[in-house]
Design an enzyme around this catalytic site. Structure first.
Site, mmCIF file in Angstrom:
data_model
loop_
_atom_site.group_PDB
_atom_site.id
_atom_site.type_symbol
_atom_site.label_atom_id
_atom_site.label_comp_id
_atom_site.label_asym_id
_atom_site.label_seq_id
_atom_site.Cartn_x
_atom_site.Cartn_y
_atom_site.Cartn_z
ATOM 1 N N LYS A 42 0.850 -1.199 0.000
ATOM 2 C CA LYS A 42 0.000 0.000 0.000
ATOM 3 C C LYS A 42 0.885 1.248 0.000
ATOM 4 O O LYS A 42 1.748 1.408 0.866
ATOM 5 C CB LYS A 42 -0.907 -0.022 1.238
ATOM 6 C CG LYS A 42 -2.044 0.971 1.155
ATOM 7 C CD LYS A 42 -3.044 0.727 2.284
ATOM 8 C CE LYS A 42 -3.969 1.914 2.476
ATOM 9 N NZ LYS A 42 -4.868 1.742 3.600
ATOM 10 N N ARG A 91 -17.690 4.811 10.996
ATOM 11 C CA ARG A 91 -18.211 6.156 10.721
ATOM 12 C C ARG A 91 -19.588 6.139 10.067
ATOM 13 O O ARG A 91 -20.492 6.846 10.450
ATOM 14 C CB ARG A 91 -17.253 6.911 9.801
ATOM 15 C CG ARG A 91 -16.026 7.429 10.496
ATOM 16 C CD ARG A 91 -14.997 7.840 9.505
ATOM 17 N NE ARG A 91 -14.721 6.740 8.594
ATOM 18 C CZ ARG A 91 -13.749 6.706 7.723
ATOM 19 N NH1 ARG A 91 -12.950 7.740 7.586
ATOM 20 N NH2 ARG A 91 -13.550 5.654 6.949
#
Ligand code: PNS
Length: 166
Positions: A42, A91
């Site tokens: 990543k 979230r």
């Protein structure tokens, strides 16, 4: 033994939304281990060392909060560090599928490791490291969304000329 929660993530960079979860998690667990993932596959804006250093600076006055980086499986790192639970922030509905998949996989790999989800405070519900990087790159104000050290480091990444100018 004091109970310990592990709070894993990329933290590229850490935001006030993460800090909200960490501080609230530290009210429930005597010890919180912030686990900064190192994933060579990543691409990150900040190196592993930069991310760890920023978070250590932020929590330097809290001996109950520890910061370490890890690679490999989270369940292995949790076991090596005697963590009792994983904390994750949830979230929005869009987070749910990914978090559900991860929590179930971790549970399969280590049935004794619990994952606890915490809702962010309303002020941070829209906040993500990606949004912060985009706004910072385009010169927008992020001062109330990240700690001062992160704001400064983002400035150095995106406006290095300002840093070196007299
Ligand atoms: O901040 P992020 O990028 O949402 O954090 C993701 C993280 C680091 C929690 C996740 O990628 C992870 O646990 N990586 C370690 C590898 C692992 O254990 N994978 C199996 C779980 S599906």
């Amino acid at each position: 033994m004091e109970r310990k929660a592990i709070y894993p993530g990329s933290f590229d960079p850490i935001t006030n939304g993460h800090i909200d979860i960490i501080e609230r998690g530290a009210k429930i667990f005597p010890r919180v281990l912030i686990a900064v993932v190192e994933n060579p596959k990543k691409q990150t804006l900040f190196s592993r060392a930069e991310r760890v250093e920023m978070i250590r600076t932020i929590f330097k006055d809290n001996p109950r909060i520890e910061v370490r980086s890890f690679h490999g499986l989270l369940v292995d790192f949790a076991r090596e560090n005697a963590a009792d639970a994983v904390i994750r922030g949830l979230r929005a509905v869009s987070d749910f599928e990914y978090e559900f998949q991860m929590a179930l996989m971790n549970k399969k790999l280590n049935p004794s490791l619990e994952t606890l989800f915490m809702m962010p405070s309303a002020a941070f519900i829209f906040l993500s490291s990606s949004v912060i990087k985009e706004v910072a790159a385009l010169g927008g104000r992020i001062g109330d969304l990240v700690p001062p050290i992160v704001e400064a480091r983002l400035g150095e990444k995106f406006r290095p000329a300002e840093r070196s100018s007299p």
